[in-house]
Design a protein around this motif. Structure first.
Motif, PDB file in Angstrom:
ATOM      1  N   UNK A 248      44.209-114.927 -37.675  1.00 32.63           N
ATOM      2  CA  UNK A 248      45.451-115.705 -37.612  1.00 32.63           C
ATOM      3  C   UNK A 248      45.991-115.715 -36.180  1.00 32.63           C
ATOM      4  N   UNK A 249      45.979-114.551 -35.554  1.00 31.82           N
ATOM      5  CA  UNK A 249      46.510-114.439 -34.193  1.00 31.82           C
ATOM      6  C   UNK A 249      45.721-115.337 -33.227  1.00 31.82           C
ATOM      7  N   UNK A 250      44.406-115.297 -33.372  1.00 32.14           N
ATOM      8  CA  UNK A 250      43.560-116.133 -32.502  1.00 32.14           C
ATOM      9  C   UNK A 250      43.842-117.609 -32.737  1.00 32.14           C
ATOM     10  N   UNK A 283      34.949-116.116 -33.746  1.00 31.32           N
ATOM     11  CA  UNK A 283      36.006-116.814 -32.996  1.00 31.32           C
ATOM     12  C   UNK A 283      36.280-116.079 -31.678  1.00 31.32           C
ATOM     13  N   UNK A 284      36.336-114.730 -31.760  1.00 30.84           N
ATOM     14  CA  UNK A 284      36.606-113.940 -30.547  1.00 30.84           C
ATOM     15  C   UNK A 284      35.454-114.092 -29.551  1.00 30.84           C
ATOM     16  N   UNK A 285      34.227-114.062 -30.065  1.00 34.21           N
ATOM     17  CA  UNK A 285      33.064-114.214 -29.164  1.00 34.21           C
ATOM     18  C   UNK A 285      33.138-115.568 -28.447  1.00 34.21           C
ATOM     19  N   UNK A 286      33.457-116.599 -29.199  1.00 33.88           N
ATOM     20  CA  UNK A 286      33.583-117.937 -28.583  1.00 33.88           C
ATOM     21  C   UNK A 286      34.676-117.946 -27.519  1.00 33.88           C
ATOM     22  N   UNK A 287      35.777-117.296 -27.853  1.00 29.99           N
ATOM     23  CA  UNK A 287      36.917-117.278 -26.942  1.00 29.99           C
ATOM     24  C   UNK A 287      36.538-116.583 -25.628  1.00 29.99           C
ATOM     25  N   UNK A 288      35.918-115.407 -25.749  1.00 29.59           N
ATOM     26  CA  UNK A 288      35.527-114.649 -24.541  1.00 29.59           C
ATOM     27  C   UNK A 288      34.514-115.469 -23.733  1.00 29.59           C
ATOM     28  N   UNK A 289      33.553-116.046 -24.446  1.00 31.81           N
ATOM     29  CA  UNK A 289      32.515-116.835 -23.760  1.00 31.81           C
ATOM     30  C   UNK A 289      33.141-117.990 -22.983  1.00 31.81           C
ATOM     31  N   UNK A 290      34.171-118.614 -23.592  1.00 30.79           N
ATOM     32  CA  UNK A 290      34.761-119.781 -22.928  1.00 30.79           C
ATOM     33  C   UNK A 290      35.458-119.414 -21.614  1.00 30.79           C
ATOM     34  N   UNK A 291      35.940-118.172 -21.508  1.00 33.26           N
ATOM     35  CA  UNK A 291      36.645-117.763 -20.285  1.00 33.26           C
ATOM     36  C   UNK A 291      35.702-117.173 -19.228  1.00 33.26           C
ATOM     37  N   UNK A 292      34.528-116.702 -19.686  1.00 34.41           N
ATOM     38  CA  UNK A 292      33.676-115.834 -18.867  1.00 34.41           C
ATOM     39  C   UNK A 292      33.342-116.390 -17.475  1.00 34.41           C
TER      40      UNK A 292
END
Lengths: 385, 173
Positions: A248-250, A283-292
């Motif tokens: 939910x937070x993400x 979702x978190x993996x995608x998020x981290x990957x998008x910023x990397x």
């Protein structure tokens, strides 16, 4: 594209009100105080919409409109009359010359914006034009749910965030709340009486101030028909009950277009730190990957030449996370950023189980990892043991 | 030009009241109440808006099958407050901008009020057009209508303050 709106009115007050009405939108307001000035600005700037008063000195609005519509270069400019001159016959006579809309003063700013939005696709100022909000900025979240226990759960589940969660139990209360405070996000139950969740969604979408506010549907996991209907009408996301709070937070952060990168990346003592949380959902993996990549190149830009990969909070290591770590290491290597790892006993042990990770070496703490760059510390453990 | 039939005092009162309240609620989110009407007090002047404060008076006319003019009287302090609300500036900003901003705002409020009133006249078959607003500032105003003009005065209360609309009306011969 930045739209240009020309306001032609001899009253400075009206021109100020027009500017105020469009303040939060990505458009430029041009001004003229009579028809002669209006035609000159129209010819020079080619506005996308012209708001035109009638009673003005030098040249009135009817004369300006007539000249505008007889000029091949200007006749396509849509004109919205904004005038105290009403009366049925008057309006009909002017409409025949060719206007897109007619607003009789007094007028609400919202109505003016709405009418202009029917002609040009102006958008609220994008976050890019302002400072991008981060997960550390406060936000107002409105939860519309007639079961107090759910509201309480959401407040409890998000209490570690800087977001203020307001609970109301009816559609009417929600509308009243939005009249006082424009929420950054709304979560509405779909089980409110008389389809209240859907009614509220429609009302929020027709109000100019909440037109772009993300609206989540709260629905029981098994109620697939309601979920389907919510997706069809355009709810921003479906949150199923029981609620999974990290997800939910993400989703909230994504819907509010928040910069969440600070959750995973930071520059400390001239090192780029990448911290992974306890749980790594897809979702978190995608998020981290998008910023990397952006974070690595940003670090290089700022003269940072080393990185610490902190996975000491991670509870378990699986293939998607390993892929993510390899991808990060590769990004660092490509720009000659030196990196070290910080782990815990569980992930170190799990690393031993994979051929590609069994030789990774780990520091026990961030402090030791930082001091390793000056040659003061060596890794405490290797995955190979 | 055909002679326009006189409009009853009650209709005029309703039209002015509606025009005034529409402007105040739409532009300033203020509810207004009609508190004094000259038709109920023949030969009397309306109660003064203020003993000391100067007034800002907006005037807008209408010309056509029926002619007339409305003066809208506001105390200068109230005029300033109204301007703040209308344009979204603080009283300090208004002070630094000078009287012109207040004059323009009062002119526009008068324009909208008279517009609402005269648009209703147009829809009643009395076509007419607005004139450009003008502003008067000072104290102790007395309006003396021409011998062939009718005068109706209406006093309103909004936000605890009073304001007066002075209507002069002339039917074509």
């Amino acid at each position: 594209m930045r739209y240009k709106i020309l306001t032609v009115d001899d009253s400075k007050t009206v021109r100020i009100i027009v500017k105020k009405a469009f303040k939060g939108f990505d458009c430029e307001i041009l001004e003229a105080s009579n028809g002669v000035e209006g035609l000159a600005v129209a010819a020079k700037e080619a506005p996308d919409v012209c708001l035109l008063d009638i009673t003005m000195p030098v040249m009135d609005g009817v004369e300006m409109l007539t000249k505008l519509k007889s000029d091949p270069l200007l006749k396509s400019i849509p004109v919205v009359m904004l005038t105290a001159e009403g009366g049925r016959e008057h309006v009909l006579k002017i409409a025949k010359i060719g206007v897109r809309d007619y607003i009789v003063k007094p007028f609400k700013e919202e109505l003016l914006v709405e009418k202009v939005m029917r002609i040009v696709d102006i958008k609220p100022l994008s976050e890019a034009n302002q400072r991008m909000k981060t997960i550390f900025d406060p936000a107002e979240i409105l939860v519309v749910e007639d079961k107090p226990a759910i509201v309480q759960q959401i407040q409890e589940g998000l209490k570690h965030t800087p977001w203020r969660v307001h609970g109301v139990s009816t559609t009417g209360e929600a509308i009243d709340f939005c009249g006082r405070t424009i929420p950054d996000l709304v979560m509405s139950s779909l089980s409110l009486p008389e389809d209240g969740g859907f009614t509220l969604f429609r009302m929020l979408r027709t109000n100019i101030k909440t037109k772009f506010t993300p609206v989540f549907a709260l629905v029981v996991k098994t109620e697939t028909a309601a979920q389907q209907q919510a997706l069809q009408v355009g709810f921003s996301a479906i949150i199923t009950k029981p609620i999974e709070f990290s997800e939910l937070e993400t989703r909230i952060a994504k819907a509010m277009n928040l910069d969440t990168s600070l959750r995973y990346f930071a520059i400390e003592e001239n090192s780029l730190i990448m911290r992974l949380p306890e749980q790594m959902s897809p979702i978190t993996i995608n998020e981290v990957t998008s910023y990397m990549k952006g974070k690595v190149s940003g670090a290089v830009d700022n003269g940072v030449g080393r990185s610490i990969i902190d996975i000491s909070k991670l509870k378990t290591l699986d293939m998607p996370v390993i892929k993510l770590l390899f991808s990060y290491m590769q990004s660092c290597s490509e720009v000659s950023i030196q990196y070290v790892l910080v782990g815990n006993a569980v992930v170190i042990k799990e690393c031993k189980g994979f051929e590609d990770t069994k030789n990774w070496t780990f520091f026990d703490s961030l402090e030791l990892a930082k001091s390793s760059f000056s040659g003061e510390a060596a890794p405490a453990a290797t995955a190979a043991g | 030009m055909p002679s326009a039939a006189p409009i009853s005092d009650t209709v005029l009162r309703d039209l002015v009241n509606k025009a005034m309240s529409d402007v105040l609620i739409t532009m300033l989110a203020l509810n207004s109440k009609l508190v004094w009407v000259s038709d109920d007090h023949p030969g009397e002047e309306p109660p003064p808006l203020s003993q000391n404060s100067p007034l800002v008076v907006g005037a807008v006319g209408f010309i056509g099958d029926i002619n007339g003019l409305i003066y809208l009287h506001l105390e200068s302090e109230f005029a300033k407050l109204v301007t703040c609300k209308l344009v979204g500036l603080s009283p300090e900003d208004i002070d630094s901008e000078g009287d012109e901003v207040v004059n323009d705002a009062v002119g526009e409020l008068t324009n909208m009020t008279v517009g609402g009133f005269k648009n209703a006249l147009c829809d009643m078959g009395l076509p007419c057009n607005l004139t450009i607003p003008s502003i008067l500032r000072g104290s102790n105003f007395t309006i003396e209508p021409a011998t062939n003009a009718l005068r109706h005065v209406y006093q309103f209360e909004a936000d605890g303050r009073k304001m007066t609309a002075d209507l002069l009306l002339q039917y074509n011969e």
